[in-house]
Write a protein that holds these residues in place. Structure first.
Motif, PDB file in Angstrom:
ATOM      1  N   GLY A 239       0.782  -1.233   0.000  1.00 22.44           N
ATOM      2  CA  GLY A 239       0.000   0.000   0.000  1.00 22.44           C
ATOM      3  C   GLY A 239       0.814   1.283   0.000  1.00 22.44           C
ATOM      4  O   GLY A 239       0.602   2.159  -0.849  1.00 22.44           O
ATOM      5  N   PRO A 240       1.768   1.461   0.925  1.00 23.51           N
ATOM      6  CA  PRO A 240       2.532   2.706   0.923  1.00 23.51           C
ATOM      7  C   PRO A 240       3.346   2.925  -0.355  1.00 23.51           C
ATOM      8  O   PRO A 240       3.506   4.068  -0.794  1.00 23.51           O
ATOM      9  N   PHE A 241       3.840   1.849  -0.956  1.00 24.71           N
ATOM     10  CA  PHE A 241       4.562   1.980  -2.233  1.00 24.71           C
ATOM     11  C   PHE A 241       3.646   2.565  -3.300  1.00 24.71           C
ATOM     12  O   PHE A 241       4.042   3.453  -4.069  1.00 24.71           O
ATOM     13  N   ARG A 242       2.417   2.070  -3.346  1.00 21.30           N
ATOM     14  CA  ARG A 242       1.482   2.579  -4.346  1.00 21.30           C
ATOM     15  C   ARG A 242       1.122   4.035  -4.081  1.00 21.30           C
ATOM     16  O   ARG A 242       0.871   4.794  -5.026  1.00 21.30           O
ATOM     17  N   ASP A 243       1.126   4.436  -2.816  1.00 25.68           N
ATOM     18  CA  ASP A 243       0.985   5.860  -2.511  1.00 25.68           C
ATOM     19  C   ASP A 243       2.154   6.640  -3.106  1.00 25.68           C
ATOM     20  O   ASP A 243       1.979   7.719  -3.679  1.00 25.68           O
TER      21      ASP A 243
END
Length: 361
Positions: free
Chosen positions: A236-240
Motif C-alpha cells: 500500500g505505501p509503495f502505491r501511494d
C-alpha cells in the motif's frame, strides 16, 4: 540432491551422551549445580566471543536503496505512509546517490511518480527516452558512475489504470504486455541502467528482455527478476509513493502469486533462470522468509529480497510510538534476510542502516 548418510546423523552422539548416566561429581563439588558438559551459553558470554561465532553478518554492501522520483527542482516531498521517505526531484536524487556511494551502498533502485497527465492505457510514457527515470539515469550516472543503477520494468507507474500490464476489459494481456516491457527495458538500458528489474510477473518476459538486450549490444546489462512476487497486502505505501493507489482498477491476483503458495515460487524462479535471469528476487520479504530460504537452497543463484513498504511502515509506526527500539528492530529485520539466504536486500532503511552499522563497527 539428497546425499546418503555415511556416518551417524548429526547430533546422534550428543543424544547418546545425554542419555548416558551422569558422571559422579568430584569430591567437594557444589551439589546445587547441574552436571552439564555442554553449555551453549559459553559462546555468548562476551561480545568478542559472540562476534567470533556469529553465523551471519550484515553490512552496507548487503543493501540496495529504493528511491522515488518526482518532477521538480530541489524537491523533497514527504510520503505520509512512509515516514522518513521522500519523493525526490532529479537533482536531489543525484545527492542521494552520492550519499549512497559514500555510505558504501552498492546500488540504488529508481521508481517514478509519473505525472497523471502522462499516464494512459498503453503506458506510452514508459517508452519516452526523456521520461523521468531516463533523465535520472543520465544525471546520476554522470556524477556517480561507480554506483549501480537498477530500474523497474513494469507498466504500473505509466498506466492510467494502475496495472503492471496492458488491460483489455478486466484481463491483463500477457504477450502484448511483454512487447512493451521489452521496449521499456531497452529504453532504460540506453539511458544507463546497469540492472534491468522486471517486476510485472508476465510469463516469458525475462527471456524476451534478455534476447532484446543482447541483440542491441547490451550483453553486460544484468537482469534482476522479481521471480516470486506475491499479491500482497504489504504494498500500500509503495502505491501511494508512485501514485497508483487511487487509480488501481481491481487487484493484481491474476498475475502476482498467491500468498498461499511456496512450491509455485520454485517453478517461477526456475523459469526465469532458464530464460536468462542473473539474479532472482522474492517480494515481499519478512512474511516470505521461508520462500527466500527455499529459493536460495534449491538454486544457489544470487537471491535478493525486497523489504517492502508495508514492512518498513510497520516498523516505523511501532518505533515512532515508542513500542519498539527502531534501530534494533531495523537491524534485526535486515539480518533475518541474511539468515534466510538473501544476498542483498532492497530496503528503505538502507541509508539509516548503513550509518548505524558504521557507528557499531
Amino acid at each position: 540432491m539428497i546425499w546418503p548418510l555415511t556416518s551417524k546423523p548429526k547430533f546422534e552422539s550428543f543424544r547418546e551422551e545425554q542419555a548416558a548416566p551422569p558422571a559422579p561429581a568430584p569430591a567437594g563439588a557444589k551439589q546445587n549445580r547441574l552436571d552439564l558438559s555442554l553449555r551453549l551459553r559459553r559462546n555468548r558470554k562476551a561480545e568478542w566471543s559472540r562476534r567470533l561465532v556469529r553465523e551471519n553478518t550484515l553490512s552496507a554492501a548487503d543493501l540496495i536503496w529504493p528511491i522515488f522520483l518526482s518532477e521538480g527542482e530541489n524537491l523533497r516531498e514527504p510520503i505520509p505512509s512512509l515516514p522518513g521517505v521522500e519523493r525526490l526531484s532529479i537533482d536531489e536524487a543525484v545527492r542521494a546517490a552520492a550519499e549512497a556511494a559514500e555510505l558504501g551502498i552498492p546500488a540504488i533502485a529508481l521508481f517514478p511518480n509519473t505525472d497523471p497527465a502522462l499516464r494512459d492505457e498503453k503506458a506510452s510514457e514508459a517508452l519516452n527516452p526523456d521520461n523521468l527515470v531516463c533523465r535520472a539515469l543520465h544525471a546520476i550516472k554522470k556524477e556517480i558512475p561507480q554506483l549501480g543503477l537498477i530500474t523497474d520494468v513494469a507498466l504500473d507507474p505509466y498506466t492510467s489504470h494502475g496495472h503492471d500490464g496492458l488491460l483489455r476489459g478486466e484481463e491483463i494481456l500477457n504477450d502484448e504486455t511483454v512487447i512493451v516491457l521489452v521496449e521499456q527495458a531497452l529504453n532504460q538500458a540506453r539511458a544507463g541502467a546497469d540492472i534491468i528489474a522486471p517486476s510485472d510477473m508476465m510469463d516469458g518476459r525475462v527471456g524476451a528482455i534478455r534476447a532484446a538486450l543482447d541483440a542491441h549490444g547490451f550483453e553486460a546489462v544484468q537482469i534482476l527478476s522479481y521471480a516470486a512476487k506475491y499479491a500482497s497486502a504489504f504494498y500500500g505505501p509503495f502505491r501511494d509513493a508512485i501514485g497508483t493507489n487511487a487509480i488501481l482498477v481491481g487487484d493484481k491476483r491474476t498475475y502476482q502469486m498467491d500468498p498461499a503458495n511456496s512450491d509455485e515460487a520454485l517453478r517461477e524462479v526456475a523459469q526465469d533462470i532458464e530464460e536468462g535471469a542473473d539474479i532472482v528476487m522474492v517480494k515481499p520479504g519478512l512474511p516470505y522468509l521461508d520462500v527466500i530460504f527455499r529459493v536460495k537452497d534449491h538454486f544457489g543463484l544470487p537471491t535478493f529480497a525486497y523489504q517492502v513498504s508495508g514492512e518498513y511502515a510497520m516498523i516505523m509506526a511501532a518505533a515512532n510510538n515508542g513500542w519498539i527500539d527502531g534501530d534494533k528492530a531495523m537491524l534485526e529485520s535486515l539480518l533475518a534476510f541474511k539468515r534466510a539466504g538473501a544476498d542483498a536486500v532492497l530496503t528503505y532503511f538502507a541509508p539509516r542502516a548503513a550509518k548505524k552499522l558504521k557507528e557499531l563497527a
